[in-house]
Design a protein around this motif. Structure first.
Motif, PDB file in Angstrom:
ATOM      1  N   GLY A 119      31.193 -13.945 106.996  1.00 15.68           N
ATOM      2  CA  GLY A 119      32.130 -13.092 107.722  1.00 15.68           C
ATOM      3  C   GLY A 119      31.695 -12.961 109.160  1.00 15.68           C
ATOM      4  N   THR A 120      32.308 -12.009 109.855  1.00 14.80           N
ATOM      5  CA  THR A 120      32.122 -11.864 111.301  1.00 14.80           C
ATOM      6  C   THR A 120      31.643 -10.459 111.631  1.00 14.80           C
ATOM      7  OG1 THR A 120      33.789 -13.529 111.825  1.00 14.80           O
ATOM      8  CG2 THR A 120      33.314 -11.889 113.524  1.00 14.80           C
ATOM      9  N   PHE A 121      30.689 -10.384 112.537  1.00 14.66           N
ATOM     10  CA  PHE A 121      30.170  -9.114 113.034  1.00 14.66           C
ATOM     11  C   PHE A 121      30.573  -8.952 114.486  1.00 14.66           C
ATOM     12  CE2 PHE A 121      26.735  -6.893 115.352  1.00 14.66           C
ATOM     13  CZ  PHE A 121      26.828  -5.642 114.746  1.00 14.66           C
ATOM     14  N   CYS A 122      31.163  -7.805 114.822  1.00 16.68           N
ATOM     15  CA  CYS A 122      31.525  -7.493 116.199  1.00 16.68           C
ATOM     16  C   CYS A 122      30.769  -6.239 116.628  1.00 16.68           C
ATOM     17  CB  CYS A 122      33.016  -7.230 116.338  1.00 16.68           C
ATOM     18  SG  CYS A 122      34.081  -8.645 116.010  1.00 16.68           S
ATOM     19  N   LEU A 123      30.042  -6.348 117.715  1.00 13.74           N
ATOM     20  CA  LEU A 123      29.348  -5.201 118.290  1.00 13.74           C
ATOM     21  C   LEU A 123      30.095  -4.765 119.544  1.00 13.74           C
ATOM     22  CD1 LEU A 123      26.862  -3.293 118.512  1.00 13.74           C
ATOM     23  CD2 LEU A 123      25.787  -5.080 119.893  1.00 13.74           C
TER      24      LEU A 123
ATOM     25  N   GLY B  60      39.575   3.671 106.448  1.00 10.61           N
ATOM     26  CA  GLY B  60      38.389   2.907 106.074  1.00 10.61           C
ATOM     27  C   GLY B  60      38.627   1.426 105.876  1.00 10.61           C
ATOM     28  N   ARG B  61      39.872   0.966 106.030  1.00 11.42           N
ATOM     29  CA  ARG B  61      40.183  -0.466 105.837  1.00 11.42           C
ATOM     30  C   ARG B  61      39.922  -1.216 107.141  1.00 11.42           C
ATOM     31  NH1 ARG B  61      45.288  -1.590 104.926  1.00 11.42           N
ATOM     32  NH2 ARG B  61      46.068   0.346 105.846  1.00 11.42           N
ATOM     33  N   THR B  62      38.647  -1.434 107.418  1.00 10.45           N
ATOM     34  CA  THR B  62      38.247  -1.988 108.716  1.00 10.45           C
ATOM     35  C   THR B  62      37.895  -3.471 108.649  1.00 10.45           C
ATOM     36  OG1 THR B  62      35.951  -1.313 108.286  1.00 10.45           O
ATOM     37  CG2 THR B  62      37.361   0.262 109.453  1.00 10.45           C
ATOM     38  N   GLY B  63      38.172  -4.120 107.540  1.00 14.25           N
ATOM     39  CA  GLY B  63      37.760  -5.510 107.366  1.00 14.25           C
ATOM     40  C   GLY B  63      38.545  -6.515 108.183  1.00 14.25           C
TER      41      GLY B  63
ATOM     42  N   VAL C  44      50.034  -5.237 120.169  1.00 16.51           N
ATOM     43  CA  VAL C  44      48.684  -4.723 120.380  1.00 16.51           C
ATOM     44  C   VAL C  44      47.999  -4.564 119.031  1.00 16.51           C
ATOM     45  CG1 VAL C  44      47.324  -2.847 121.373  1.00 16.51           C
ATOM     46  CG2 VAL C  44      49.521  -3.462 122.393  1.00 16.51           C
ATOM     47  N   VAL C  45      46.727  -4.981 118.948  1.00 19.84           N
ATOM     48  CA  VAL C  45      45.976  -4.825 117.710  1.00 19.84           C
ATOM     49  C   VAL C  45      44.840  -3.838 117.930  1.00 19.84           C
ATOM     50  CG1 VAL C  45      46.539  -7.146 116.927  1.00 19.84           C
ATOM     51  CG2 VAL C  45      44.401  -6.748 118.146  1.00 19.84           C
ATOM     52  N   CYS C  46      44.461  -3.164 116.847  1.00 16.70           N
ATOM     53  CA  CYS C  46      43.336  -2.243 116.909  1.00 16.70           C
ATOM     54  C   CYS C  46      42.226  -2.740 115.994  1.00 16.70           C
ATOM     55  CB  CYS C  46      43.755  -0.827 116.526  1.00 16.70           C
ATOM     56  SG  CYS C  46      44.218  -0.606 114.794  1.00 16.70           S
ATOM     57  N   ALA C  47      40.994  -2.453 116.396  1.00 15.67           N
ATOM     58  CA  ALA C  47      39.825  -2.717 115.565  1.00 15.67           C
ATOM     59  C   ALA C  47      39.260  -1.385 115.119  1.00 15.67           C
ATOM     60  CB  ALA C  47      38.774  -3.502 116.357  1.00 15.67           C
ATOM     61  N   GLY C  48      38.909  -1.267 113.848  1.00 15.65           N
ATOM     62  CA  GLY C  48      38.368  -0.030 113.314  1.00 15.65           C
ATOM     63  C   GLY C  48      36.857  -0.061 113.240  1.00 15.65           C
ATOM     64  N   ARG C  49      36.219   0.959 113.796  1.00 16.97           N
ATOM     65  CA  ARG C  49      34.763   1.066 113.722  1.00 16.97           C
ATOM     66  C   ARG C  49      34.347   1.321 112.275  1.00 16.97           C
ATOM     67  NH1 ARG C  49      30.536   5.465 116.130  1.00 16.97           N
ATOM     68  NH2 ARG C  49      32.008   6.937 115.195  1.00 16.97           N
TER      69      ARG C  49
ATOM     70  N   LEU D 172      39.215  -8.720 100.244  1.00 21.85           N
ATOM     71  CA  LEU D 172      40.333  -9.390 100.916  1.00 21.85           C
ATOM     72  C   LEU D 172      40.676 -10.743 100.305  1.00 21.85           C
ATOM     73  CD1 LEU D 172      39.411  -8.761 104.679  1.00 21.85           C
ATOM     74  CD2 LEU D 172      41.094  -7.514 103.314  1.00 21.85           C
ATOM     75  N   GLY D 173      39.717 -11.333  99.637  1.00 15.20           N
ATOM     76  CA  GLY D 173      39.912 -12.694  99.168  1.00 15.20           C
ATOM     77  C   GLY D 173      39.750 -13.715 100.278  1.00 15.20           C
ATOM     78  N   ARG D 174      39.132 -13.312 101.353  1.00 16.02           N
ATOM     79  CA  ARG D 174      38.891 -14.176 102.512  1.00 16.02           C
ATOM     80  C   ARG D 174      37.802 -13.523 103.359  1.00 16.02           C
ATOM     81  NH1 ARG D 174      43.355 -12.979 107.217  1.00 16.02           N
ATOM     82  NH2 ARG D 174      41.629 -13.873 108.402  1.00 16.02           N
ATOM     83  N   PRO D 175      37.117 -14.301 104.215  1.00 13.53           N
ATOM     84  CA  PRO D 175      36.131 -13.673 105.095  1.00 13.53           C
ATOM     85  C   PRO D 175      36.803 -12.679 106.056  1.00 13.53           C
ATOM     86  CG  PRO D 175      35.780 -16.037 104.993  1.00 13.53           C
ATOM     87  CD  PRO D 175      37.117 -15.773 104.345  1.00 13.53           C
ATOM     88  N   GLY D 176      36.157 -11.583 106.289  1.00  9.73           N
ATOM     89  CA  GLY D 176      36.659 -10.573 107.216  1.00  9.73           C
ATOM     90  C   GLY D 176      35.612 -10.235 108.252  1.00  9.73           C
ATOM     91  N   LEU D 177      35.699  -9.028 108.775  1.00 12.81           N
ATOM     92  CA  LEU D 177      34.770  -8.633 109.822  1.00 12.81           C
ATOM     93  C   LEU D 177      34.302  -7.209 109.604  1.00 12.81           C
ATOM     94  CD1 LEU D 177      36.447  -7.733 113.240  1.00 12.81           C
ATOM     95  CD2 LEU D 177      37.703  -7.719 111.102  1.00 12.81           C
ATOM     96  N   THR D 178      33.219  -6.870 110.282  1.00 13.35           N
ATOM     97  CA  THR D 178      32.773  -5.487 110.392  1.00 13.35           C
ATOM     98  C   THR D 178      32.472  -5.209 111.850  1.00 13.35           C
ATOM     99  OG1 THR D 178      31.169  -3.835 109.621  1.00 13.35           O
ATOM    100  CG2 THR D 178      30.352  -6.069 109.898  1.00 13.35           C
ATOM    101  N   VAL D 179      32.897  -4.044 112.321  1.00 15.17           N
ATOM    102  CA  VAL D 179      32.763  -3.669 113.730  1.00 15.17           C
ATOM    103  C   VAL D 179      31.841  -2.464 113.820  1.00 15.17           C
ATOM    104  CG1 VAL D 179      33.963  -2.887 115.808  1.00 15.17           C
ATOM    105  CG2 VAL D 179      35.083  -4.519 114.253  1.00 15.17           C
TER     106      VAL D 179
END
Length: 505
Positions: free
Chosen positions: A5-9, A210-213, A223-228, A310-317
């Protein structure tokens, strides 16, 4: 796409107005400490990682307030003097605290060298270089850091456009994303972002249930939002715990008052200052390695859970105040470098927010509620009972500002608005009055009297100018502003009050 998956800082750099533009009770010391202990080592670390081939390392928001201070000649001279003073303080402690003094001498020398090599012309060249080499994504934001949901839509749009213009001039291009101050949001703001060219922004995880994946389009906008992700973020720092509280790290609150240095390690949460053990860089380095490995394990576990869901790679922020890394947590920059080097070895892709969008990590649209990242994840910090007077003051400021601009518009023979320095300065003072910092400091009882005084100072200036301009007394208004030794011109050189009289987009 990474197999894990992906990590966003995301880091948010912000300090209230300081220096000759207005001071904290402790004056410019707060700015210079953060500059020396956080901004210098962090940018040096990012440059080092970039030279080793790393890209897309993190997303960095620098508020227009702080960007102005980091480019200001007065502040640049001041921090250079402060760095010299830091070296002298280290030397003064050499006979009493030789090990600490040697460590501080090396750290101060490295900071001074970093400043003299890269920062003598301000932060903008440093940030441009990191962005242009692909190391970071830079976020913009509204001018003067307001809690935007409480603003009149015209004023909110004006603050956003002013902040974006300031970013574009300092850094050469408009940002695609913003850090909304305090992560504040009200339904409908996504359309304002869309109109202004903003393509993504951050919200706190509870706003998404809490659905931040995945990142999420907001409503029917583009416009898209990213959830911490709070589970991951709070592993590092939360209201109650986090790595910086570990026994081996330097204790922020214990001082050697003769030198101003910090000689102790945390030792224990309930250990009084006089019983804390001496700071040991060797012990701290071991803790950095331990906690970096623990965090990487936490991220990998979270991403495996997200992929399963998700059934797919996601992310965490994960998102933090920049000042945590180095200013509040002395070892923070070293920990962060270790994390950014370790994550790819565990199959985790490190990306900026824009990189995550480009990788297709965007899910279904979401309807966001009223939210923030403050206490309760609602608006209570900035609109609760403790600050009801400030909410009223802010509403009055906006009415005075708009009344002056609407009642006596300045235009040429064709009716086209003409830029007027007096109205620009009035708008600049209104932005200062509307800063979210004042309500935060009152609610949290942190220099509350100072915050009320600053809010009142700027509000009174707006009311005074508004009255003079509405009565046609421009000459008197000009004489009055000449007496403002701290604000004879706008802090933001791109404040254009005409943006307030144009029709809303």
């Amino acid at each position: 796409m990474s197999r894990v998956g992906t990590f966003c800082l995301v880091l948010h750099s912000h300090l209230p107005l300081l220096a000759h533009h207005g001071r904290w009770p402790v004056g410019e010391e707060w700015l210079y400490q953060s500059w020396a202990h956080a901004y210098l080592p962090l940018t040096a670390m990012l440059r080092r990682l970039a030279s080793d081939g790393h890209r897309d390392l993190l997303t960095l928001g620098v508020t227009p307030v702080l960007a102005a201070q980091l480019d200001d000649p007065h502040c640049l001279r001041g921090v250079h003097d402060w760095l010299g003073g830091w070296t002298l303080r280290a030397h003064s402690a050499a006979t009493r605290l030789p090990d600490l003094a040697a460590h501080e001498h090396r750290t101060a020398a490295a900071a001074t060298d970093e400043f003299e090599r890269h920062w003598r012309h301000g932060a903008s060249p440093v940030l441009r270089g990191l962005r242009d080499c692909g190391a970071v994504e830079l976020l913009g934001g509204p001018a003067a850091h307001p809690f935007a949901p409480l603003l009149d839509p015209r004023v909110r749009r004006f603050s956003l456009l002013t902040g974006l213009a300031d970013h574009r001039v300092r850094l050469g291009s408009a940002p695609s994303g913003i850090w909304a101050p305090e992560c504040g949001f009200a339904p409908g703001m996504e359309r304002e972002y869309d109109d202004a060219g903003v393509r993504h922004f951050l919200v706190d995880g509870p706003a998404l249930g809490g659905r931040t994946g995945l990142m999420r389009p907001v409503g029917d906008s583009s416009v898209v939002c990213a959830g911490r992700d709070l589970d991951v973020t709070y592993r590092v720092w939360s209201p109650r715990k986090g790595y910086p509280g570990s026994a081996e790290y330097r204790d922020f609150h214990t001082w050697d008052h003769a030198s101003g240095l910090k000689p102790a390690r945390v030792t224990g949460r309930r250990v009084p200052p006089e019983r804390k053990r001496p700071y040991s860089p060797v012990l701290a380095a071991g803790a950095v390695r331990r906690d970096a490995l623990d965090f990487v394990d936490t991220v990998v576990a979270r991403l495996e859970s997200v992929r399963l869901s998700l059934g797919r790679p996601g992310l965490t922020v994960a998102a933090f105040d920049t000042e945590l890394f180095g200013h509040w947590w002395h070892e923070g920059p070293a920990w962060l470098e270790a994390v950014l080097r370790l994550l790819p070895t565990r199959g985790v892709a490190v990306r900026t927010l824009q990189g995550a969008v480009d990788d297709g990590l965007v899910g279904d649209p979401v309807t966001l509620p009223e939210c923030s990242w403050g206490s309760g994840k609602d608006w209570r910090v900035w609109a609760g009972p403790q600050v009801s007077d400030l909410v009223t003051t802010n509403a009055d400021v906006q009415r005075s500002l708009l009344a002056a601009l609407d009642a006596v518009p300045v235009g040429d023979a064709s009716g086209t608005p003409v830029r007027d320095p007096l109205r620009d300065l009035m708008a600049d003072q209104a932005l200062h009055a509307l800063s979210s910092d004042w309500a935060f400091m009152v609610t949290k009882d942190s220099a509350a009297d100072y915050a009320r005084g600053r809010a009142s100072l700027h509000a009174n200036r707006v009311h005074e100018l508004s009255g003079l301009l509405r009565s046609g007394r421009d000459r008197a208004a000009r004489r009055r502003t000449e007496a403002w030794t701290d604000a004879r011109q706008p802090l933001f050189g791109h404040v254009d009050a005409r943006d307030l009289v144009r029709p809303t987009l």
